[in-house]
Design an enzyme around this catalytic site. Structure first.
Site, short mmCIF file in Angstrom:
data_model
loop_
_atom_site.label_atom_id
_atom_site.label_comp_id
_atom_site.label_asym_id
_atom_site.label_seq_id
_atom_site.Cartn_x
_atom_site.Cartn_y
_atom_site.Cartn_z
N GLN A 182 0.84 -1.20 0.00
CA GLN A 182 0.00 0.00 0.00
C GLN A 182 0.87 1.25 0.00
O GLN A 182 0.40 2.34 -0.31
CB GLN A 182 -0.95 0.00 1.21
CG GLN A 182 -1.99 -1.10 1.13
CD GLN A 182 -3.00 -1.10 2.26
OE1 GLN A 182 -3.24 -2.13 2.85
NE2 GLN A 182 -3.61 0.04 2.58
N ARG B 293 -9.56 -0.57 7.55
CA ARG B 293 -10.53 0.40 7.06
C ARG B 293 -10.84 1.48 8.09
O ARG B 293 -11.99 1.73 8.46
CB ARG B 293 -11.82 -0.28 6.62
CG ARG B 293 -12.43 0.52 5.48
CD ARG B 293 -13.44 -0.22 4.69
NE ARG B 293 -13.78 0.58 3.54
CZ ARG B 293 -14.09 0.10 2.35
NH1 ARG B 293 -14.11 -1.17 2.13
NH2 ARG B 293 -14.38 0.92 1.36
N CYS B 294 -9.78 2.10 8.58
CA CYS B 294 -9.99 3.26 9.44
C CYS B 294 -8.68 4.00 9.55
O CYS B 294 -7.64 3.46 9.22
CB CYS B 294 -10.47 2.86 10.82
SG CYS B 294 -9.17 2.46 11.98
N GLU C 136 -13.05 5.03 4.34
CA GLU C 136 -13.18 4.31 5.60
C GLU C 136 -14.39 4.71 6.40
O GLU C 136 -14.78 3.99 7.32
CB GLU C 136 -11.98 4.62 6.50
CG GLU C 136 -10.78 4.96 5.75
CD GLU C 136 -9.68 5.37 6.65
OE1 GLU C 136 -9.79 6.37 7.34
OE2 GLU C 136 -8.71 4.64 6.65
N1 PCD Z 1 -13.46 9.83 -3.47
C1 PCD Z 1 -14.29 10.69 -4.16
N2 PCD Z 1 -14.68 11.87 -3.56
C2 PCD Z 1 -14.28 12.16 -2.31
C3 PCD Z 1 -13.48 11.27 -1.60
C4 PCD Z 1 -13.07 10.11 -2.21
O1 PCD Z 1 -14.66 10.41 -5.31
N3 PCD Z 1 -14.65 13.29 -1.71
C5 PCD Z 1 -12.99 8.60 -4.11
C6 PCD Z 1 -11.49 8.67 -4.31
O2 PCD Z 1 -11.10 9.34 -5.40
C7 PCD Z 1 -11.06 7.21 -4.25
C8 PCD Z 1 -12.05 6.62 -3.29
O3 PCD Z 1 -13.21 7.50 -3.29
O4 PCD Z 1 -11.21 6.66 -5.52
C9 PCD Z 1 -11.45 6.48 -1.85
O5 PCD Z 1 -10.87 7.71 -1.51
P1 PCD Z 1 -10.24 8.04 -0.08
O6 PCD Z 1 -11.29 8.09 0.96
O7 PCD Z 1 -9.37 9.19 -0.24
O8 PCD Z 1 -9.40 6.73 0.30
P2 PCD Z 1 -8.02 6.24 -0.36
O9 PCD Z 1 -6.90 6.78 0.42
O10 PCD Z 1 -8.06 6.37 -1.79
O11 PCD Z 1 -8.16 4.68 -0.07
C10 PCD Z 1 -7.88 4.14 1.19
C11 PCD Z 1 -9.17 3.51 1.78
C12 PCD Z 1 -8.80 2.62 2.95
S1 PCD Z 1 -7.86 3.22 4.12
C13 PCD Z 1 -9.29 1.38 3.02
S2 PCD Z 1 -8.85 0.42 4.30
C14 PCD Z 1 -10.21 0.76 2.00
C15 PCD Z 1 -10.88 1.92 1.23
O12 PCD Z 1 -9.81 2.77 0.76
N4 PCD Z 1 -9.49 -0.12 1.15
C16 PCD Z 1 -10.08 -0.46 -0.05
N5 PCD Z 1 -11.59 1.38 0.11
C17 PCD Z 1 -11.14 0.28 -0.58
N6 PCD Z 1 -11.74 -0.06 -1.71
C18 PCD Z 1 -11.31 -1.14 -2.38
N7 PCD Z 1 -11.96 -1.48 -3.50
N8 PCD Z 1 -10.27 -1.87 -1.95
C19 PCD Z 1 -9.62 -1.56 -0.82
O13 PCD Z 1 -8.58 -2.24 -0.42
MO1 PCD Z 1 -6.98 1.42 5.28
O14 PCD Z 1 -6.11 2.41 6.45
O15 PCD Z 1 -5.75 0.78 4.35
O16 PCD Z 1 -7.16 0.16 6.55
#
Ligand code: PCD
Length: 806
Positions: free
Chosen positions: A237, A384-385, A760
């Protein structure tokens, strides 16, 4: 101009710029099996590596015998900690300032820990080799329950830290203690509690879970002995950070390391950290001189790389009897497993947990977090935060519901009463953040009207009466959640990774015919960056999005960036994109003025080119200007049309939202039915509403999974119980509820296009909405808090505990 001249609207539509529901360009290859993932990298002579792993959670290693394994046909090498010591790589630094064993050195500290790395001509031979490695263990008492980790007689887990009373984040109180992190004013907070009319106190746990991308973590490492160059294809990432880390620990010059993150099959935080597999594959290719591939299987992924959460939050709120909150006090016991390998910006041992005051105007607050070691896998990623924001949101949103219950108030009313008001922004929170913008009341009221909140409460009251009369076995819950996220890490004043400021970047290069390429330091894992980044450029410089190719993930070509996680790409790289585009437009304006023989100031921007003010027929399109940039620039100007921007954001962005979940639970079976789920998100300016909707659907599905079943559990001896998809809940289309989405738009005042992150938010806001719905359903039976995950079994157990089923 004549009848054929396109209208302004037609010209705008042709660009497919910001606000357009542009179809995802990457999906053309993804939906036809033409993606190019790490496992698609197949090099001549490539070898395969795989791990011998520990069956024990805590044991001393008496001996490792590799002799038989080396005789297995196809096996070329077996690497152990002893081998790695010769290159000083038996241990590696973690992002959190700790060190972590690459291969077990003297003892193992969690089940499935990497003990030896077998390299063979193919994966099957490697597995046969693994079976032939003989490891003798001497079992030690495991430490699984974090609440006993600091007992006087708790087993010593980290012998390497013996006698170390200072950790990376201050003093250590015990041999299994990692850090204590405190924020806020303790005295003022205690004083607020001392004079409060009403207080609540609850231990709210957010259980251990794990991001589960379709594609597991993997890499191919290839060392060219002649050139002294190392190429690594990996599921990263943050490819640039990986390159720097490899340069620092391998001493190979950074320009001779090529890190390539090709297409990635989902990240969700799982692919931020550095894992032993990467190090072992790199060492193996350097030593053996042939490319080495390492691909995790599903069980390895679930049980060893990057867990999430495992926060146990003792939450106290003080309030007046009218329901105005006057203080918040939270203590977190954070279970970090065997090594502190949390992926957070360096100075934040508990991430952004100090956003725990949420959307409410708390005059004072205090937060203390104690991190401890246990015999569990290391990690601590923001699944996802944005670095523990989801834990913070869960903590405060559950806390507010518990307070409402104690006050006999409606939970939505209590929130409306305590929201930070629109006119208070920029708002300084008691725990140190400056919220950029928000309009919480409008969002909440829109949500309440759309779902007809008052009617739902009436229905619930009637159902409760019917239940008490014995006419139904179903109870109804309405889950309210209002979250404030903090995304866009981050300003160099407070965010860095291993000393590198958390800026991001964009480079745009336009070609003579009016097409171009744009490269960023971010890396999509499915988010649709190739689609949305081109949309920002289209609006900013009037070149159709289809004519801009977006490229990410190759450290040789992309400008340095800190990668994609924590919903930082739009707040940080999104801004860099707009600013690079504006540099291009500024140069284009000079070229247009020269071509039209007017002063620059006489020109105005018009969708896709410049017009002379007052003389609309005198116009140069960006396409014309691109051509001119390569043959008729003003005297003294360099030819070409390209720009780079590195953007250090002045602040984070603070998206928010109002979520509601309506659920029925059968008390005799624990089976729940999610009748309705409504999610209103405000992420400021919306780049692609279709992608946003997809992001919200995906994030809600993960929130649903986490709140309602997904868990990495351990038994008392440290066996992982959530190690396969048989036991780890991954919802399919059958279980997943229908999502209703909605929005308001409150732009970020400091972001060049006013956009905030969104990816997120649905996880952050979703989990408390589900959990509050379950808790709300049971509340009239005298329950204040039931721990997640709320699977059928636990719902039934709760009903039994409350005496309403047998
Ligand atoms: N957007 C729009 N408008 C606004 C904002 C935003 O349209 N106002 C869009 C953009 O451009 C991109 C999307 O929506 O396409 C997202 O963005 P953002 O909120 O800035 O975010 P980024 O930095 O790009 O990415 C990151 C995130 C995270 S952190 C996670 S866990 C998850 C989510 O992203 N992962 C994933 N989502 C998703 N989807 C998919 N399909 N796969 C994946 O793996 Mo961490 O811290 O890493 O735990």
């Amino acid at each position: 101009m004549n009848d054929m001249t396109p209208t302004r609207e037609q010209r705008e539509a042709r660009l497919e710029g910001m606000g357009c529901k542009r179809k995802r360009v990457e999906d053309i290859r993804f939906t036809q099996g033409k993606g190019n993932y790490v496992d698609d990298v197949k090099l001549p002579g490539m070898l395969h590596g795989d791990f011998v792993r520990s069956p024990h959670a805590h044991a001393r290693i008496v001996s490792i015998d590799t002799e038989k394994a080396l005789k297995v046909p196809g096996v070329l090498a077996v690497i152990t900690a002893e081998t790695l010591k010769t290159v000083n790589l038996a241990w590696m630094p973690t992002l959190a300032g700790d060190v972590q064993m690459v291969l077990a050195d003297g003892k193992v500290l969690f089940q499935n820990q990497e003990v030896a790395f077998v390299v063979a001509t193919d994966r099957y031979a490697a597995d046969d080799g693994i079976a032939a490695v003989e490891v003798e263990y001497e079992a030690l008492p495991p430490l699984i329950d974090p609440f006993t980790s600091m007992d006087a007689d708790a087993p010593v887990l980290r012998e390497d830290l013996a006698g170390k009373t200072e950790g990376a984040h201050g003093p250590r109180k015990h041999h299994n203690h990692i850090f204590e992190w405190t924020v806020g004013d303790r005295e003022l907070t205690d004083a607020a509690f001392a004079k409060a009319d009403v207080t609540i106190k609850e231990m709210i746990s957010y259980h251990r879970t794990h991001p589960s991308p379709l594609e597991t973590c993997q890499c191919v490492c290839s060392f060219d002995k002649i050139k002294g160059e190392l190429t690594i294809w990996g599921t990263f990432q943050a490819p640039h950070v990986i390159r720097t880390v490899v340069a620092l620990i391998s001493k190979i010059p950074e320009h001779k390391i090529h890190v390539i993150a090709p297409d990635i099959g989902g990240g969700f935080g799982n692919k931020v950290g550095a894992y032993p597999g990467y190090i072992c594959a790199a060492v193996a290719t350097i030593v053996i001189g042939k490319p080495v591939k390492w691909v995790e299987d599903r069980m390895e992924n679930l049980t060893t790389t990057s867990f999430a959460r495992d926060y146990h939050m003792t939450t106290e709120i003080a309030a007046t009897k009218e329901g105005k909150v006057t203080g918040l006090r939270v203590h977190v016991l954070a279970d970090h497993g065997a090594f502190d390998a949390c992926a957070d910006p360096s100075k934040w041992p508990a991430g952004f947990m100090n956003i725990v005051t949420g959307s409410y105007d708390f005059p004072v607050a205090h937060l203390a977090v104690d991190g401890v070691y246990t015999n569990k896998a290391p990690g601590g990623v923001a699944y996802r935060c944005s670095f523990r924001v989801t834990e913070a949101a869960y903590c405060i949103e559950r806390g507010m519901d518990i307070l409402a219950q104690k006050l006999g108030m409606d939970p939505a009313e209590l929130r409306l009463k305590n929201f930070i008001k629109a006119e208070q922004f920029p708002y300084h929170s008691a725990l140190g953040w400056e919220y950029d913008s928000g309009d919480y009341h409008t969002a909440m009221k829109k949500g309440m009207e759309t779902i007809e909140y008052a009617g739902l409460r009436r229905e619930q009251a009637a159902k409760r009466e019917a239940f008490q009369r014995g006419e139904t076995r179903e109870i109804m819950g309405i889950g309210v959640s209002f979250f404030t996220e903090i995304v866009g890490a981050g300003p160099s004043k407070n965010c860095d990774i291993l000393g590198i400021a958390m800026f991001d970047s964009c480079e745009i290069r336009l070609h003579p015919t009016g097409a171009g390429i744009a490269r960023m330091g971010t890396k999509s894992q499915g988010q649709g960056h190739e689609t949305t980044w081109a949309q920002i450029i289209a609006t900013e410089i009037g070149i159709p999005a289809d004519d801009i190719m977006v490229e990410e993930g190759n450290t040789d070509t992309a400008p340095y960036g800190l990668g994609t996680y924590g919903s930082r790409s739009t707040p940080v790289a999104g801004a860099a994109i707009a600013l690079a585009a504006r540099k291009i437009r500024a140069k284009a304006q000079m070229i247009a003025a020269y071509l039209l023989e007017v002063h620059e100031g006489d020109l105005e921007w018009d969708v896709d080119g410049f017009r002379v003010k007052g003389l609309p027929e005198k116009y140069k399109s960006m396409k014309d200007i691109c051509w001119a940039a390569y043959n008729s620039v003003p005297p003294g100007m360099e030819p070409g049309l390209e720009a780079v921007s590195y953007y250090d954001p002045p602040n984070m962005t603070y998206p928010f939202g109002a979520y509601f979940c309506v659920m029925d639970i059968d008390v005799d079976t624990g089976v729940y039915k999610i009748r309705r789920f409504y999610a209103l998100d405000d992420c400021g300016t919306r780049i692609n509403p279709m992608i946003i909707e997809g992001q919200v659907h995906g994030g809600l599905t993960e929130a649903f999974a986490i709140a309602m079943g997904q868990e990495i559990r351990y038994d008392a001896t440290g066996n992982v119980l959530g190690g396969s998809f048989m036991d780890f809940f991954i919802p399919t289309a059958v279980e997943t509820p229908h999502w209703e989405t909605d929005y308001t738009v409150t732009p970020s005042p400091h972001h060049p296009i006013g956009a905030k992150g969104v990816g997120e938010s649905p996880n952050v806001g979703g989990v408390p909405a589900f959990s509050n719905a379950v808790n709300d359903a049971f509340s009239f039976l005298g329950s204040t808090h039931i721990q997640m995950p709320h699977d059928f079994w636990r719902n039934w157990e709760a009903a039994k505990r409350l005496g309403v089923t047998g």
